[in-house]
Design a protein around this motif. Structure first.
Motif, PDB file in Angstrom:
ATOM      1  N   LYS A   1       0.770  -1.062  -0.030  1.00 26.10           N
ATOM      2  CA  LYS A   1       0.134   0.097   0.029  1.00 26.10           C
ATOM      3  C   LYS A   1       0.844   1.323  -0.108  1.00 26.10           C
ATOM      4  N   HIS A   2       1.777   1.162   0.914  1.00 25.75           N
ATOM      5  CA  HIS A   2       2.765   2.333   0.879  1.00 25.75           C
ATOM      6  C   HIS A   2       3.470   2.496  -0.393  1.00 25.75           C
ATOM      7  N   MET A   3       4.060   1.656  -1.188  1.00 27.60           N
ATOM      8  CA  MET A   3       4.688   1.866  -2.534  1.00 27.60           C
ATOM      9  C   MET A   3       3.482   2.450  -3.264  1.00 27.60           C
ATOM     10  N   HIS A   4       2.447   1.964  -3.357  1.00 26.32           N
ATOM     11  CA  HIS A   4       1.388   2.586  -4.296  1.00 26.32           C
ATOM     12  C   HIS A   4       1.100   4.196  -4.136  1.00 26.32           C
ATOM     13  N   ASP A   5       0.999   4.290  -2.552  1.00 26.99           N
ATOM     14  CA  ASP A   5       0.956   5.833  -2.158  1.00 26.99           C
ATOM     15  C   ASP A   5       2.065   6.634  -2.788  1.00 26.99           C
ATOM     16  N   LEU A   6       3.298   5.919  -2.535  1.00 25.78           N
ATOM     17  CA  LEU A   6       4.407   6.521  -2.991  1.00 25.78           C
ATOM     18  C   LEU A   6       4.358   7.007  -4.555  1.00 25.78           C
ATOM     19  N   LEU A   7       4.032   6.061  -5.390  1.00 31.37           N
ATOM     20  CA  LEU A   7       3.743   6.260  -6.909  1.00 31.37           C
ATOM     21  C   LEU A   7       3.051   7.312  -7.007  1.00 31.37           C
ATOM     22  N   LEU A   8       1.871   7.317  -6.557  1.00 27.38           N
ATOM     23  CA  LEU A   8       0.703   8.524  -6.631  1.00 27.38           C
ATOM     24  C   LEU A   8       1.165   9.617  -6.187  1.00 27.38           C
ATOM     25  N   ASP A   9       2.168   9.839  -5.063  1.00 27.78           N
ATOM     26  CA  ASP A   9       2.455  11.032  -4.571  1.00 27.78           C
ATOM     27  C   ASP A   9       3.571  11.696  -5.520  1.00 27.78           C
ATOM     28  N   ILE A  10       4.527  10.932  -6.102  1.00 30.98           N
ATOM     29  CA  ILE A  10       5.334  11.223  -7.008  1.00 30.98           C
ATOM     30  C   ILE A  10       4.702  11.705  -8.283  1.00 30.98           C
ATOM     31  N   ASN A  11       3.689  10.750  -8.690  1.00 27.62           N
ATOM     32  CA  ASN A  11       3.057  11.257 -10.074  1.00 27.62           C
ATOM     33  C   ASN A  11       2.245  13.020  -9.937  1.00 27.62           C
ATOM     34  N   SER A  12       1.811  12.964  -8.742  1.00 24.69           N
ATOM     35  CA  SER A  12       1.131  14.173  -8.283  1.00 24.69           C
ATOM     36  C   SER A  12       1.891  15.490  -8.323  1.00 24.69           C
ATOM     37  N   LEU A  13       3.257  15.415  -8.369  1.00 23.64           N
ATOM     38  CA  LEU A  13       4.136  16.269  -8.497  1.00 23.64           C
ATOM     39  C   LEU A  13       4.073  16.922  -9.747  1.00 23.64           C
ATOM     40  N   SER A  14       3.813  16.068 -10.766  1.00 23.64           N
ATOM     41  CA  SER A  14       3.879  16.285 -12.031  1.00 23.64           C
ATOM     42  C   SER A  14       5.237  17.124 -12.500  1.00 23.64           C
ATOM     43  N   ILE A  15       6.255  16.222 -12.157  1.00 25.89           N
ATOM     44  CA  ILE A  15       7.681  16.609 -12.654  1.00 25.89           C
ATOM     45  C   ILE A  15       7.920  16.140 -14.211  1.00 25.89           C
TER      46      ILE A  15
ATOM     47  N   ASN B   1       8.701  15.240 -17.766  1.00 25.33           N
ATOM     48  CA  ASN B   1       8.996  13.743 -18.061  1.00 25.33           C
ATOM     49  C   ASN B   1       8.751  12.702 -17.088  1.00 25.33           C
ATOM     50  N   VAL B   2       8.173  12.945 -16.151  1.00 26.91           N
ATOM     51  CA  VAL B   2       7.864  11.857 -15.265  1.00 26.91           C
ATOM     52  C   VAL B   2       6.388  11.345 -15.321  1.00 26.91           C
ATOM     53  N   HIS B   3       6.058  10.248 -15.815  1.00 30.43           N
ATOM     54  CA  HIS B   3       4.925   9.679 -15.270  1.00 30.43           C
ATOM     55  C   HIS B   3       4.997   8.016 -15.158  1.00 30.43           C
ATOM     56  N   MET B   4       5.051   7.615 -13.821  1.00 27.39           N
ATOM     57  CA  MET B   4       5.201   6.397 -13.459  1.00 27.39           C
ATOM     58  C   MET B   4       4.010   5.291 -13.352  1.00 27.39           C
ATOM     59  N   ASP B   5       4.027   4.345 -14.093  1.00 29.02           N
ATOM     60  CA  ASP B   5       2.651   3.453 -14.020  1.00 29.02           C
ATOM     61  C   ASP B   5       3.054   2.301 -13.510  1.00 29.02           C
ATOM     62  N   MET B   6       4.482   1.778 -13.209  1.00 31.61           N
ATOM     63  CA  MET B   6       4.551   0.332 -12.980  1.00 31.61           C
ATOM     64  C   MET B   6       5.056   0.128 -11.461  1.00 31.61           C
ATOM     65  N   LEU B   7       4.359  -0.943 -10.957  1.00 23.91           N
ATOM     66  CA  LEU B   7       4.787  -1.298  -9.540  1.00 23.91           C
ATOM     67  C   LEU B   7       5.251  -2.703  -9.503  1.00 23.91           C
ATOM     68  N   SER B   8       6.482  -2.855  -9.431  1.00 22.57           N
ATOM     69  CA  SER B   8       7.076  -4.203  -9.382  1.00 22.57           C
ATOM     70  C   SER B   8       7.155  -4.911  -8.020  1.00 22.57           C
ATOM     71  N   MET B   9       6.315  -5.668  -7.746  1.00 30.13           N
ATOM     72  CA  MET B   9       6.151  -6.146  -6.208  1.00 30.13           C
ATOM     73  C   MET B   9       5.098  -7.362  -6.024  1.00 30.13           C
ATOM     74  N   GLY B  10       5.648  -8.242  -5.285  1.00 31.40           N
ATOM     75  CA  GLY B  10       4.989  -9.318  -4.925  1.00 31.40           C
ATOM     76  C   GLY B  10       6.000 -10.288  -5.716  1.00 31.40           C
ATOM     77  N   MET B  11       6.164 -11.524  -4.710  1.00 34.73           N
ATOM     78  CA  MET B  11       6.915 -12.764  -5.111  1.00 34.73           C
ATOM     79  C   MET B  11       6.009 -13.783  -4.796  1.00 34.73           C
TER      80      MET B  11
ATOM     81  N   ALA C   1       0.209  -4.048  -7.763  1.00 34.33           N
ATOM     82  CA  ALA C   1       1.317  -4.497  -8.498  1.00 34.33           C
ATOM     83  C   ALA C   1       0.847  -4.565  -9.972  1.00 34.33           C
ATOM     84  N   THR C   2       1.869  -4.188 -10.684  1.00 36.50           N
ATOM     85  CA  THR C   2       1.671  -4.508 -12.221  1.00 36.50           C
ATOM     86  C   THR C   2       2.709  -5.347 -12.763  1.00 36.50           C
TER      87      THR C   2
END
Ligand SMILES: *Cc1c(COP(=O)(O)O)cnc(C)c1O
Length: 236
Positions: free
Chosen positions: A180-194, A196-206, A218-219
Motif C-alpha cells: 500500500k505504501h509503495m502505491h501511495d508513494l507512486l501516486l505522490d510522485i506522479n502528483s508532483l507532475s515532474i 518527463n515523469v509519469h510512472m505507472d509500474m509497480l514491481s512487487m510481489g513474489m 502491482a503491475t
C-alpha cells in the motif's frame, strides 16, 4: 532432466491466482504482468515456461541473462531484478529491457551514459527499501522523490515505476501495508507532475505474497519458486 511438465501446471496455477486477485480487486488482468524469475534454473526449464506462453523472464545476475538469452528465442523480454554492481551496468544496458534495481544517483548516471553510448532509452524502476530492512538494497521512501527529480533530467533513462522486495514472511497479509505504501508513494510522485515523469509500474510481489501485492496495485509480479521450484545454491 526428467519431466518438466510441472512447470506448465505451476504457471497455470499462478495465472489462475493472478486472475482471481484481479477479480477480487476489480482490476484489469491485462494490467498485471507475470515475470518468471528463472535465476539459477537451466534453459530447458525456461523453454517450458516459454512454451506455456511466458515471454517475460527475470534474473538477478546479468551474466545469466547473457548466457540464457543466447539460447532462448529472440522475443523474450529480460528483466534485471538483482542488485546491480557498477561494473555490470554496461552489460545490463545491452541485454535488459528493464532494470528494476536502481537505487542511487551514481548508478543512474552510469546507466544513462551507457544507454546514450548505444542510443538506447533504458527503462528502469527505482528500488525502494519499503520496510527499512538493514539487509536490503533500495532507497528509503523519503529519498525517492529527490532521485526521481535528478533522473528526470537524463535523456537516456525513462523511469517506469517503483520496485520493492518486501520482507520474507509466511503470512502475506503482513506485507499488505508495505505494498500500500509503495502505491501511495507512486501516486505522490506522479502528483508532483515532474517534467518527463509519469510512472505507472509497480514491481512487487513474489511467490509468497503476489496475490496481496496485486490487490494493492502491482503491475509486475516476480515469481520464481512457485513456478520452477526451490532454488539450489549448494554448488555455487
Ligand atoms: C529471487 C527473486 C524473486 C523471486 O522470488 P520467489 O520467492 O522465488 O518467487 C523476486 N524478486 C527478486 C528481486 C528476486 O531476487
Amino acid at each position: 532432466m526428467g519431466d518438466l511438465g510441472f512447470i506448465n501446471e505451476n504457471i497455470s496455477e499462478v495465472e489462475r491466482k493472478i486472475l482471481s486477485a484481479c477479480v477480487k480487486a476489480e482490476r484489469n488482468p491485462n494490467d498485471v504482468t507475470l515475470i518468471c524469475v528463472s535465476k539459477t534454473k537451466p534453459v530447458p526449464m525456461l523453454l517450458e515456461a516459454y512454451n506455456h506462453g511466458c515471454r517475460q523472464f527475470g534474473e538477478n545476475k546479468v551474466q545469466e541473462i547473457i548466457q540464457k538469452s543466447s539460447e532462448m528465442p529472440e522475443d523474450v523480454v529480460w528483466h534485471m531484478i538483482g542488485h546491480l554492481q557498477k561494473n555490470k551496468v554496461r552489460k545490463s544496458v545491452l541485454h535488459a529491457e528493464y532494470i528494476h534495481s536502481v537505487d542511487s544517483y551514481e548508478l543512474a548516471c552510469l546507466i544513462n551514459s551507457e544507454a546514450s553510448r548505444i542510443n538506447k532509452v533504458q527503462k528502469i524502476l527505482l528500488e525502494i527499501n519499503i520496510a527499512g530492512e538493514e539487509s536490503k538494497y533500495g532507497l528509503s521512501p523519503d529519498s525517492a522523490i529527490e532521485l526521481v527529480k535528478e533522473i528526470s533530467l537524463f535523456n537516456n533513462i525513462i523511469i517506469c515505476g517503483l520496485m520493492c522486495v518486501a520482507p520474507y514472511t509466511d503470512e502475506p497479509e503482513t506485507n499488505r501495508k508495505y505494498f500500500k505504501h509503495m502505491h501511495d508513494l507512486l501516486l505522490d510522485i506522479n502528483s508532483l507532475s515532474i517534467d518527463n515523469v509519469h510512472m505507472d509500474m509497480l514491481s512487487m510481489g513474489m511467490s509468497g505474497d503476489y496475490e496481496v501485492a496485486i490487490e494493492e496495485g502491482a503491475t509486475f509480479v516476480r515469481v520464481g519458486t512457485n513456478i520452477f521450484g526451490e532454488r539450489d545454491y549448494s554448488n555455487n
